[in-house]
Design a protein around this motif. Sequence first.
Motif, PDB file in Angstrom:
ATOM      1  N   ALA A 174      -8.831  -4.106   6.175  1.00  0.00           N
ATOM      2  CA  ALA A 174      -9.109  -2.752   5.510  1.00  0.00           C
ATOM      3  C   ALA A 174      -9.103  -1.494   6.314  1.00  0.00           C
ATOM      4  N   VAL A 226      -2.808   4.397   3.891  1.00  0.00           N
ATOM      5  CA  VAL A 226      -3.239   5.425   2.868  1.00  0.00           C
ATOM      6  C   VAL A 226      -3.138   6.666   3.521  1.00  0.00           C
ATOM      7  N   LYS A 278     -12.339   5.002  -4.349  1.00  0.00           N
ATOM      8  CA  LYS A 278     -13.001   6.190  -3.790  1.00  0.00           C
ATOM      9  C   LYS A 278     -13.487   7.041  -4.901  1.00  0.00           C
ATOM     10  N   GLY A 296      -5.230  -0.809   6.248  1.00  0.00           N
ATOM     11  CA  GLY A 296      -5.114  -0.276   4.832  1.00  0.00           C
ATOM     12  C   GLY A 296      -5.533   1.296   4.781  1.00  0.00           C
ATOM     13  N   ARG A 297      -6.483   1.638   5.394  1.00  0.00           N
ATOM     14  CA  ARG A 297      -6.892   3.129   5.203  1.00  0.00           C
ATOM     15  C   ARG A 297      -5.932   3.834   5.939  1.00  0.00           C
ATOM     16  N   GLU A 311      -8.535   1.938  -3.814  1.00  0.00           N
ATOM     17  CA  GLU A 311      -9.142   2.465  -2.774  1.00  0.00           C
ATOM     18  C   GLU A 311     -10.726   2.534  -2.940  1.00  0.00           C
ATOM     19  N   ASN A 346      -4.348   5.631  -7.819  1.00  0.00           N
ATOM     20  CA  ASN A 346      -4.536   4.619  -6.658  1.00  0.00           C
ATOM     21  C   ASN A 346      -5.930   4.746  -5.938  1.00  0.00           C
ATOM     22  N   LEU A 347      -6.428   5.979  -5.480  1.00  0.00           N
ATOM     23  CA  LEU A 347      -7.282   6.146  -4.773  1.00  0.00           C
ATOM     24  C   LEU A 347      -8.554   5.721  -5.696  1.00  0.00           C
ATOM     25  N   VAL A 370       0.995  -1.067   0.116  1.00  0.00           N
ATOM     26  CA  VAL A 370       0.117   0.122   0.006  1.00  0.00           C
ATOM     27  C   VAL A 370       0.889   1.226   0.116  1.00  0.00           C
TER      28      VAL A 370
END
Length: 172
Positions: free
Chosen positions: A65, A72, A133, A68-69, A131, A126-127, A26
């Motif tokens: 998760a 990030v 988003k 990971g958040r 992710e 990437n987001l 990540v």
Amino acid sequence: MERLRRKDPEGMRLFYERYAGYLTAVCTRYVPDRASAQDILQDALLQIFNAAARFEYRGEGSLKAWAGRITVNRALKWLKAQGRLRFVEDLPDMPEEEVADVRKVPPAVLQDFIKSLPDGYRTVFNLVVFEQKSHKEIAALLGIKEDSSASQFFRARAALARKINQYLKEHE
């Protein structure tokens, strides 16, 4: 998780053994420099260990998760602090290049292509891709306009398409 909540060193070690590889990946998605990614990982792990008491289990995968958040967010904070996130608001439109069969490109080569993108393109790409988003969420996270997020993503895709097509031409 209970061991993490109690700040038990063995629980921290087990968490590290289980998730360090994923969290390193990540970090390097956002910051390709290995040494900086390791620094970000260390900061993220400290935050994870300190916030473990606030983690809410929501089913299988929720711990991964959640971690990971946090990772990030640490990477984004690092990029901002380094002044590496620069977004050009008004860019002329570029024609989108069609990509040949991307499945013919090895995953490691694709990762290298993504890592070689300018910081702003790579971050938004990437987001969106990893992710999941929305541009609205990205705009709020990065302090930019939704249109800027969409433009950065479009440009990242176009740059990747050029790199992929060039690679395929060279390896046919």
